[in-house]
Scaffold this motif. Structure first.
Motif, PDB file in Angstrom:
ATOM      1  N   LEU A   1       0.933  -1.398   0.257  1.00  0.00           N
ATOM      2  CA  LEU A   1      -0.253  -0.357   0.045  1.00  0.00           C
ATOM      3  C   LEU A   1       1.355   1.556  -0.016  1.00  0.00           C
ATOM      4  N   GLU A   2      -0.048   1.897  -0.821  1.00  0.00           N
ATOM      5  CA  GLU A   2       0.393   3.693  -0.843  1.00  0.00           C
ATOM      6  C   GLU A   2       0.087   4.304   0.292  1.00  0.00           C
ATOM      7  N   THR A   3       0.864   5.081   1.416  1.00  0.00           N
ATOM      8  CA  THR A   3       0.464   5.996   2.036  1.00  0.00           C
ATOM      9  C   THR A   3       0.831   7.382   2.316  1.00  0.00           C
ATOM     10  N   TYR A   4       0.094   8.104   1.971  1.00  0.00           N
ATOM     11  CA  TYR A   4       0.321   9.385   2.033  1.00  0.00           C
ATOM     12  C   TYR A   4      -0.703  10.455   3.593  1.00  0.00           C
ATOM     13  N   PHE A   5       0.464  10.980   4.053  1.00  0.00           N
ATOM     14  CA  PHE A   5      -0.649  11.143   5.677  1.00  0.00           C
ATOM     15  C   PHE A   5      -0.847  12.505   5.452  1.00  0.00           C
ATOM     16  N   LEU A   6      -1.700  12.962   6.312  1.00  0.00           N
ATOM     17  CA  LEU A   6      -2.696  14.155   5.805  1.00  0.00           C
ATOM     18  C   LEU A   6      -2.520  15.782   6.822  1.00  0.00           C
ATOM     19  N   PHE A   7      -2.940  14.641   8.109  1.00  0.00           N
ATOM     20  CA  PHE A   7      -2.991  15.974   8.681  1.00  0.00           C
ATOM     21  C   PHE A   7      -3.543  14.877  10.628  1.00  0.00           C
ATOM     22  N   TYR A   8      -3.593  15.850  11.338  1.00  0.00           N
ATOM     23  CA  TYR A   8      -3.849  15.261  12.362  1.00  0.00           C
ATOM     24  C   TYR A   8      -4.922  16.163  13.101  1.00  0.00           C
ATOM     25  N   GLU A   9      -5.745  15.088  13.879  1.00  0.00           N
ATOM     26  CA  GLU A   9      -7.384  15.928  14.371  1.00  0.00           C
ATOM     27  C   GLU A   9      -6.704  16.590  15.931  1.00  0.00           C
ATOM     28  N   ASP A  10      -7.614  17.600  16.004  1.00  0.00           N
ATOM     29  CA  ASP A  10      -7.459  18.617  17.129  1.00  0.00           C
ATOM     30  C   ASP A  10      -8.529  18.126  18.050  1.00  0.00           C
ATOM     31  N   ILE A  11      -8.425  17.938  19.461  1.00  0.00           N
ATOM     32  CA  ILE A  11      -9.026  17.033  20.298  1.00  0.00           C
ATOM     33  C   ILE A  11     -10.024  17.713  21.129  1.00  0.00           C
ATOM     34  N   VAL A  12     -10.918  17.420  21.498  1.00  0.00           N
ATOM     35  CA  VAL A  12     -12.038  18.208  22.737  1.00  0.00           C
ATOM     36  C   VAL A  12     -12.645  17.325  23.461  1.00  0.00           C
ATOM     37  N   LEU A  13     -13.111  17.454  24.774  1.00  0.00           N
ATOM     38  CA  LEU A  13     -13.906  17.074  25.158  1.00  0.00           C
ATOM     39  C   LEU A  13     -15.175  17.571  25.510  1.00  0.00           C
ATOM     40  N   ALA A  14     -16.008  16.501  25.246  1.00  0.00           N
ATOM     41  CA  ALA A  14     -17.680  16.714  25.682  1.00  0.00           C
ATOM     42  C   ALA A  14     -18.648  16.204  26.944  1.00  0.00           C
ATOM     43  N   VAL A  15     -19.127  17.121  26.864  1.00  0.00           N
ATOM     44  CA  VAL A  15     -19.434  16.570  28.278  1.00  0.00           C
ATOM     45  C   VAL A  15     -21.578  17.553  28.547  1.00  0.00           C
ATOM     46  N   ALA A  16     -21.766  17.654  28.943  1.00  0.00           N
ATOM     47  CA  ALA A  16     -23.021  17.490  28.633  1.00  0.00           C
ATOM     48  C   ALA A  16     -23.158  19.387  29.370  1.00  0.00           C
ATOM     49  N   ASP A  17     -24.279  20.314  29.443  1.00  0.00           N
ATOM     50  CA  ASP A  17     -24.020  21.552  29.783  1.00  0.00           C
ATOM     51  C   ASP A  17     -24.142  22.147  31.204  1.00  0.00           C
ATOM     52  N   THR A  18     -24.814  20.753  30.952  1.00  0.00           N
ATOM     53  CA  THR A  18     -24.628  21.013  33.357  1.00  0.00           C
ATOM     54  C   THR A  18     -23.663  20.250  33.888  1.00  0.00           C
ATOM     55  N   HIS A  19     -23.025  19.723  33.134  1.00  0.00           N
ATOM     56  CA  HIS A  19     -21.748  18.474  33.328  1.00  0.00           C
ATOM     57  C   HIS A  19     -21.308  20.638  34.434  1.00  0.00           C
ATOM     58  N   LYS A  20     -20.829  19.252  35.646  1.00  0.00           N
ATOM     59  CA  LYS A  20     -19.760  20.950  36.488  1.00  0.00           C
ATOM     60  C   LYS A  20     -18.171  21.215  35.351  1.00  0.00           C
TER      61      LYS A  20
ATOM     62  N   VAL B   1      -4.281   5.895   1.537  1.00  0.00           N
ATOM     63  CA  VAL B   1      -4.280   5.121   1.961  1.00  0.00           C
ATOM     64  C   VAL B   1      -4.546   4.724  -0.317  1.00  0.00           C
ATOM     65  N   TRP B   2      -4.057   4.147  -0.715  1.00  0.00           N
ATOM     66  CA  TRP B   2      -4.032   3.291  -2.282  1.00  0.00           C
ATOM     67  C   TRP B   2      -3.472   2.192  -2.330  1.00  0.00           C
ATOM     68  N   ILE B   3      -3.443   1.543  -3.635  1.00  0.00           N
ATOM     69  CA  ILE B   3      -2.123   0.218  -3.518  1.00  0.00           C
ATOM     70  C   ILE B   3      -1.281   1.034  -5.178  1.00  0.00           C
ATOM     71  N   LYS B   4      -0.182   0.367  -4.441  1.00  0.00           N
ATOM     72  CA  LYS B   4       1.383   1.330  -4.024  1.00  0.00           C
ATOM     73  C   LYS B   4       1.126  -0.103  -5.747  1.00  0.00           C
ATOM     74  N   ASP B   5       1.522   1.108  -7.158  1.00  0.00           N
ATOM     75  CA  ASP B   5       2.251   1.238  -8.343  1.00  0.00           C
ATOM     76  C   ASP B   5       0.810   0.881  -9.346  1.00  0.00           C
ATOM     77  N   SER B   6      -0.087   0.983  -8.731  1.00  0.00           N
ATOM     78  CA  SER B   6      -1.177   0.625  -9.743  1.00  0.00           C
ATOM     79  C   SER B   6      -1.716   1.800 -10.242  1.00  0.00           C
TER      80      SER B   6
END
Length: 304
Positions: A156-175, A276-281
């Motif tokens: 396989l041929e792999t081409y890195f794109l990016f890393y994702e940002d991360i958040v915490l999901a909580v209920a709006d009534t959470h402390k 990702v795709w098949i290498k040399d295809s």
């Protein structure tokens, strides 16, 4: 031993004349003779008996002719089969994507691609990385957007794109809902909803990685594997969840998304996205899509 050598031998065996065979092969008789000699030396046996007037097959030559014809026929059939597949696929592009890519990346590049290539049919499949990889390798998909493994298949041929940002999901009534950013100490005794590792290894490991250097263990509860379900659980205040930032685009009431503090930016490396795709295809439609992807990558990455 090469296919061209086999083809040369077959023509000589059929014509039993080096001059006539050389004309068919568009070669000089001396060059054709060298090919046959090299083939005989490699096999360790005489295939042709030569005299000043006649060329004939030896007993080994007769046996070898049948096998050589079989091999060349199979090779030609295989070539024709895949050329036909290529012609069929020329007007179609089959894309697989994990949910993260399907939300923002795919629509962005697809809009541009379809404007420039109106005659190409697009098929899209959304699934997990573990399901998309086998479909790519079996030829059922042409291009996939996934979470790459540490060790990818060499085919396989792999081409890195990016890393994702991360958040915490909580209920709006959470402390924690009033906080501007999250520190890991804030998560002491907070139940965290995580997917099963064998279903979503990246998402599961992402949460555990955050607690790698803490003095306490996270409170993990495995309730759901799909992001929509996890968010609904969060909305019901059954727990919080560490998630990719794109999830904040989902229209779910009573959920607050809080970014992680800057000191945890390295944790983003747990959420990579790669093409990702098949290498040399060869695939003209896929290659056109990849050109658009590379041109638009900076804009796409900003949304993640």
């Amino acid at each position: 031993m090469e296919l061209h050598q086999l083809r040369c031998f077959i023509v000589v065996a059929q014509e039993l004349h080096f001059g006539h065979a050389a004309q068919q092969m568009n070669m000089l008789p001396s060059a054709l003779g060298r090919y046959i000699k090299l083939l005989e030396e490699e096999l360790g046996t005489r295939l042709l008996s030569r005299s000043t007037r006649n060329v004939s097959l030896t007993p080994h030559g007769k046996i070898f002719l049948e096998e050589a014809q079989r091999i060349v026929t199979l090779s030609d059939e295989l070539l024709e089969r895949f050329q036909n597949i290529s012609r069929i696929n020329a007007g179609r592009l089959r894309i697989g994507a994990i949910d993260s890519a399907a939300v923002g990346l795919i629509p962005h590049i697809l809009h541009i691609f379809c404007d420039n290539n109106p005659g190409i049919e697009i098929q899209i499949m959304e699934d997990k990385t573990t399901k998309l990889l086998p479909r790519l390798k079996s030829g059922r998909l042409d291009l996939i957007f996934i979470r790459p493994m540490e060790q990818m298949d060499e085919s396989l041929e792999t081409y890195f794109l990016f890393y994702e940002d991360i958040v915490l999901a909580v209920a709006d009534t959470h402390k924690l809902a009033t906080l501007k950013e999250i520190h890991i100490d804030n998560l002491l005794d907070v139940p965290l909803i995580v997917p099963e590792r064998k279903i979503r290894p990246h998402s599961h490991d992402l949460t555990l990685k955050l607690f790698e250097h803490t003095t306490f263990k996270p409170r993990l509860i495995q309730m759901a594997d799909e992001k929509q379900t996890i968010i609904n659980m969060v909305a019901a205040d059954l727990g919080a969840a560490i998630m990719p930032r794109w999830v904040s685009r989902m229209s779910i009431p009573h959920v607050k998304f809080i970014p992680l503090a800057k000191e945890y930016e390295n944790i983003r490396k747990k959420l990579p996205i790669a093409a990702v795709w098949i290498k040399d295809s060869r695939d003209e439609a896929r290659d056109k899509m990849l050109v658009i992807l590379k041109n638009e990558l900076a804009k796409i990455a900003e949304a993640y």
